[in-house]
Scaffold this motif. Structure first.
Motif, PDB file in Angstrom:
ATOM      1  N   ASP A  78       0.818  -1.214   0.000  1.00 56.23           N
ATOM      2  CA  ASP A  78       0.000   0.000   0.000  1.00 56.23           C
ATOM      3  C   ASP A  78       0.850   1.261   0.000  1.00 56.23           C
ATOM      4  OD1 ASP A  78      -2.452  -1.337  -0.011  1.00 56.23           O
ATOM      5  OD2 ASP A  78      -2.467  -1.540   2.172  1.00 56.23           O
ATOM      6  N   GLY A  79       2.121   1.134   0.372  1.00 50.71           N
ATOM      7  CA  GLY A  79       3.004   2.285   0.342  1.00 50.71           C
ATOM      8  C   GLY A  79       3.174   2.878  -1.044  1.00 50.71           C
ATOM      9  N   ALA A  80       2.935   2.089  -2.091  1.00 48.00           N
ATOM     10  CA  ALA A  80       3.045   2.605  -3.457  1.00 48.00           C
ATOM     11  C   ALA A  80       1.885   3.543  -3.807  1.00 48.00           C
ATOM     12  CB  ALA A  80       3.082   1.445  -4.450  1.00 48.00           C
ATOM     13  N   LEU A  81       0.832   3.541  -2.968  1.00 46.68           N
ATOM     14  CA  LEU A  81      -0.356   4.334  -3.264  1.00 46.68           C
ATOM     15  C   LEU A  81      -0.458   5.602  -2.429  1.00 46.68           C
ATOM     16  CD1 LEU A  81      -2.951   1.420  -3.454  1.00 46.68           C
ATOM     17  CD2 LEU A  81      -1.728   2.508  -5.348  1.00 46.68           C
ATOM     18  N   GLU A  86       3.932   4.809   2.709  1.00 51.09           N
ATOM     19  CA  GLU A  86       5.289   4.465   2.260  1.00 51.09           C
ATOM     20  C   GLU A  86       6.314   4.771   3.350  1.00 51.09           C
ATOM     21  OE1 GLU A  86       8.121   5.175  -1.649  1.00 51.09           O
ATOM     22  OE2 GLU A  86       6.754   6.758  -1.016  1.00 51.09           O
ATOM     23  N   SER A  87       6.060   5.810   4.131  1.00 51.49           N
ATOM     24  CA  SER A  87       7.035   6.232   5.147  1.00 51.49           C
ATOM     25  C   SER A  87       6.963   5.396   6.419  1.00 51.49           C
ATOM     26  CB  SER A  87       6.817   7.709   5.494  1.00 51.49           C
ATOM     27  OG  SER A  87       5.595   7.896   6.208  1.00 51.49           O
ATOM     28  N   THR A 176       4.010  -7.271   7.198  1.00 52.91           N
ATOM     29  CA  THR A 176       4.118  -5.816   7.188  1.00 52.91           C
ATOM     30  C   THR A 176       4.305  -5.307   8.606  1.00 52.91           C
ATOM     31  OG1 THR A 176       2.716  -5.651   5.230  1.00 52.91           O
ATOM     32  CG2 THR A 176       2.971  -3.666   6.561  1.00 52.91           C
ATOM     33  N   HIS A 177       5.409  -4.604   8.844  1.00 45.16           N
ATOM     34  CA  HIS A 177       5.691  -3.996  10.137  1.00 45.16           C
ATOM     35  C   HIS A 177       5.564  -2.482  10.010  1.00 45.16           C
ATOM     36  CE1 HIS A 177       7.960  -7.469  12.233  1.00 45.16           C
ATOM     37  NE2 HIS A 177       7.299  -7.963  11.197  1.00 45.16           N
ATOM     38  N   SER A 178       5.166  -1.838  11.089  1.00 45.75           N
ATOM     39  CA  SER A 178       5.129  -0.379  11.105  1.00 45.75           C
ATOM     40  C   SER A 178       6.381   0.150  11.785  1.00 45.75           C
ATOM     41  CB  SER A 178       3.885   0.119  11.852  1.00 45.75           C
ATOM     42  OG  SER A 178       3.993  -0.187  13.233  1.00 45.75           O
ATOM     43  N   CYS A 179       6.553   1.464  11.747  1.00 42.56           N
ATOM     44  CA  CYS A 179       7.768   2.059  12.300  1.00 42.56           C
ATOM     45  C   CYS A 179       7.844   1.911  13.816  1.00 42.56           C
ATOM     46  CB  CYS A 179       7.857   3.529  11.901  1.00 42.56           C
ATOM     47  SG  CYS A 179       6.400   4.507  12.351  1.00 42.56           S
ATOM     48  N   CYS A 197      -5.964  -0.374   7.730  1.00 33.36           N
ATOM     49  CA  CYS A 197      -6.047  -1.534   8.621  1.00 33.36           C
ATOM     50  C   CYS A 197      -4.862  -2.438   8.262  1.00 33.36           C
ATOM     51  CB  CYS A 197      -7.384  -2.252   8.432  1.00 33.36           C
ATOM     52  SG  CYS A 197      -7.685  -3.551   9.634  1.00 33.36           S
ATOM     53  N   VAL A 198      -3.676  -1.992   8.615  1.00 35.81           N
ATOM     54  CA  VAL A 198      -2.447  -2.646   8.175  1.00 35.81           C
ATOM     55  C   VAL A 198      -1.438  -2.737   9.316  1.00 35.81           C
ATOM     56  CG1 VAL A 198      -2.665  -1.958   5.747  1.00 35.81           C
ATOM     57  CG2 VAL A 198      -1.525  -0.441   7.358  1.00 35.81           C
ATOM     58  N   ALA A 199      -0.343  -3.464   9.028  1.00 35.06           N
ATOM     59  CA  ALA A 199       0.828  -3.547   9.911  1.00 35.06           C
ATOM     60  C   ALA A 199       0.546  -4.309  11.196  1.00 35.06           C
ATOM     61  CB  ALA A 199       1.395  -2.168  10.216  1.00 35.06           C
ATOM     62  N   PHE A 200      -0.074  -5.475  11.052  1.00 34.65           N
ATOM     63  CA  PHE A 200      -0.289  -6.334  12.202  1.00 34.65           C
ATOM     64  C   PHE A 200       0.864  -7.309  12.430  1.00 34.65           C
ATOM     65  CE2 PHE A 200      -4.443  -4.779  11.139  1.00 34.65           C
ATOM     66  CZ  PHE A 200      -5.078  -4.635  12.371  1.00 34.65           C
ATOM     67  N   GLN A 201       1.930  -7.168  11.650  1.00 34.05           N
ATOM     68  CA  GLN A 201       3.109  -8.011  11.760  1.00 34.05           C
ATOM     69  C   GLN A 201       2.736  -9.482  11.615  1.00 34.05           C
ATOM     70  OE1 GLN A 201       6.059  -6.884  14.704  1.00 34.05           O
ATOM     71  NE2 GLN A 201       4.833  -5.148  15.310  1.00 34.05           N
ATOM     72  N   GLY A 202       1.849  -9.773  10.671  1.00 27.20           N
ATOM     73  CA  GLY A 202       1.413 -11.128  10.466  1.00 27.20           C
ATOM     74  C   GLY A 202       0.667 -11.277   9.174  1.00 27.20           C
TER      75      GLY A 202
END
Length: 202
Positions: A78-81, A86-87, A176-179, A197-202
């Motif tokens: 989703d960072g491409a959108l 992306e950050s 997907t991990h968040s900062c 609704c992202v970055a649940f590390q799973g």
């Protein structure tokens, strides 16, 4: 709940559970279809554009869609959108092995989450050991098994459960991990109709 285990002090959460993704997806699709939502499949969105009236257009290679609401739930892609996503989103490769298993077993996480195991579909799943890679698999986007990590997984699983022999499956996934290692849930900054609704590390 703190408790002693053969591996030292551990914490057990009675609220912890497992989401069966296929069943959850099918239930969500059925609910959306009942509401009259048109579902599209196998379509790669390449851009999101905001119109002057606040509505959104999704661009794809062969078509485009107009919508009033977007929920970003794919993951690091989703960072491409969106520049904000992306950050804050990072791909991290995780690796697993599976052994045939027919006993009840609670999910375990040790080493601050760098090792974890539990059961699913008559198998014991053993994963983690990213420390077997020099860069902890951060930034990897290809789901390829790292031989060093595989060696650690197949050593540590039977070490804890001697009845394990050879794994029946081995695979890698891109999580997907968040900062800050917390999931991102809610509206994008400055946008009420683009949700995450992202970055649940799973």
């Amino acid at each position: 709940v703190a408790a002693e285990s053969p591996f030292g002090v551990a914490f057990a959460s009675p609220l912890e559970g497992v989401v069966k993704l296929t069943a959850a997806r099918n239930a969500l699709m059925a609910a959306l279809t009942a509401l009259g939502v048109q579902l599209g499949f196998n379509t790669v969105v390449t851009a999101v554009e905001t119109k002057s009236d606040g509505s959104l257009t999704l661009r794809a290679p062969q078509t485009s869609f107009s919508t009033e609401l977007i929920v970003y739930a794919e993951g690091w892609q989703d960072g491409a959108l969106d520049p904000f996503l992306e950050s804050v989103l990072t791909p991290v490769r995780e690796q697993w092995v599976a052994y045939p298993w027919d006993q009840p077993l609670a999910n375990h996480r040790i080493q601050y989450g760098y090792q974890y195991w539990g059961t699913a579909e008559s198998h014991l799943l053993y994963g983690g050991c990213r420390w077997g890679s020099m860069h902890f698999e951060v930034g990897e986007t290809e789901p390829l098994c790292h031989p060093g990590i595989h060696t650690h997984l197949t050593r540590l699983g039977p070490q804890r459960y001697p009845q394990l022999t050879q794994p029946s499956h081995a695979w890698a996934t891109i999580m997907t991990h968040s900062c800050d290692s917390l999931p991102i849930i809610g509206a994008l900054p400055g946008s009420g109709n683009q949700l995450c609704c992202v970055a649940f590390q799973g």
